[in-house]
Write an enzyme that holds these catalytic residues in place. Structure first.
Site, PDB file in Angstrom:
ATOM      1  N   LYS A  54     -83.306  10.236  32.919  1.00 41.67           N
ATOM      2  CA  LYS A  54     -84.443  11.108  33.261  1.00 41.67           C
ATOM      3  C   LYS A  54     -85.210  10.501  34.431  1.00 41.67           C
ATOM      4  CE  LYS A  54     -84.714  12.951  28.624  1.00 41.67           C
ATOM      5  NZ  LYS A  54     -85.140  12.729  27.246  1.00 41.67           N
ATOM      6  N   GLN A  98     -90.055   9.649  24.083  1.00 42.31           N
ATOM      7  CA  GLN A  98     -88.701   9.810  23.552  1.00 42.31           C
ATOM      8  C   GLN A  98     -88.727   9.731  22.023  1.00 42.31           C
ATOM      9  OE1 GLN A  98     -85.952  10.441  25.543  1.00 42.31           O
ATOM     10  NE2 GLN A  98     -84.712  10.640  23.697  1.00 42.31           N
ATOM     11  N   ASP A 121     -92.049  18.386  27.219  1.00 42.97           N
ATOM     12  CA  ASP A 121     -91.029  18.680  26.211  1.00 42.97           C
ATOM     13  C   ASP A 121     -91.497  19.815  25.295  1.00 42.97           C
ATOM     14  OD1 ASP A 121     -88.525  17.730  26.002  1.00 42.97           O
ATOM     15  OD2 ASP A 121     -89.001  15.939  24.842  1.00 42.97           O
TER      16      ASP A 121
END
Ligand code: NAP
Length: 289
Positions: A54, A98, A121
């Protein structure tokens, strides 16, 4: 029948090109740059690879990229303080924590500390609620990537029977909302669903996000259906090697389906591109560009 391959690699490359052009324009015309921060707690090797990719892609496309690596024994307060600090940092427009976090940490509290405007996200209750209300701004990356692939390869999905297998917050639930908003007739299935093969055979579009290697077999698929395989599972390939497979038994499914995403090279390719697309969107919202 041999299915058309839905080429996530090519679609993601096109999207990355578009994002790179946008970032270049922002830099040259306004002297500004979108910023993405990734936070990783612990050293799970798969998560380290995801987060590194990423960050690398963000830099390659002209973003400012910040990576925060915290030790596995980080306590809740220190993690919350870091998330709040990034939420307040004006040079950071997107934040990705994450998941999953180590077991001793409370994920819900961490998501509550994250500024929803930077939640690229789309996991905070605010963004989940906005999606449900039909007012989504930031949409979860993998479902958004799937919608883009469907747009490109199927076009209008209004009235189609779509089955989503899996009801996670990360994929299944937002995917079902997006499909519903596109006027599909959506069915959601999960581990307690009865006679899943029979439910699956009704679907014009079958979306599998289960996390069980090659669970979906050829006789689950209506001939000519579109199969979207979200699963990423590492399995033993013999001789001490491993390989990635999806939740769909690809070799048999491609004989029945009309179109299918491969694993790797399908949905997974779209996720990082959509993450950066979301970061540009968060930047535009913050800076009124
Ligand atoms: P998750 O949170 O573990 O959810 C799995 C879902 O599958 C749950 O809803 C579960 O049902 C359901 N399920 C489990 N076993 C089942 C069975 N035998 N029959 C029917 N349903 C079953 O997983 P996730 O985060 O959604 O991820 C799913 C897969 O997608 C994983 O392989 C993951 O690696 C992959 N993924 C890929 C990307 C990408 O970038 N391509 C992004 C996200 C996820 P219950 O709710 O009843 O337990």
């Amino acid at each position: 029948m041999t299915a058309t391959l839905i080429d996530g690699k090519a679609s993601a490359a096109k999207l990355r090109e578009k994002i790179a052009a946008e970032t270049l324009k922002l830099k040259s015309e306004h002297g500004v740059q979108p910023g993405l921060a990734t936070v990783l707690v612990g050293n799970d090797p798969a998560s380290e690879v995801y987060v590194r990719n990423k960050g690398k892609t963000a830099e390659a496309l002209g973003f400012k990229s910040v990576h925060v690596a915290l030790p596995a024994d980080t306590d809740q307060e220190s993690l919350l303080a870091k998330v709040r600090e990034l939420s307040a940092d004006k040079s950071v427009h997107g934040i990705l924590v994450q998941l999953p976090l180590p077991k001793h940490l409370n994920e819900a509290q961490v998501l509550d500390a994250l500024d929803p405007a930077k939640d690229v996200d789309a996991l905070t209750p605010t963004n989940a609620g906005l999606l449900l209300s039909g007012r989504a701004h930031l949409v979860s990356c993998t479902p958004a990537g799937v919608m883009l692939l469907l747009k490109e390869y199927v076009g209008d999905i209004a009235g189609k029977d779509v089955l989503v297998i899996g009801r996670s917050l990360l994929f299944g639930k937002p995917a079902a909302q997006l499909l519903l908003a596109a006027n599909a007739t959506v069915t959601m299935a999960h581990s307690r669903s009865r006679d899943l093969p029979a439910i699956a055979r009704r679907a014009d579009i079958l979306v599998a996000a289960i996390g069980k290697p090659e669970l979906v077999k050829a006789d689950w698929i209506k001939p000519g259906a579109v199969v979207i395989d979200v699963g990423i599972n590492r399995v033993d390939a013999g001789a001490g090697k491993t390989r990635l497979v999806g939740d769909v038994d690809f070799e048999v499914a491609r004989q029945v389906a009309g179109a299918i995403t491969p694993v790797p090279g399908g949905v997974g390719r779209m996720t990082i591109a959509m993450l950066l697309q979301n970061t540009v969107q968060a930047f535009q919202q913050a800076d009124g560009q």
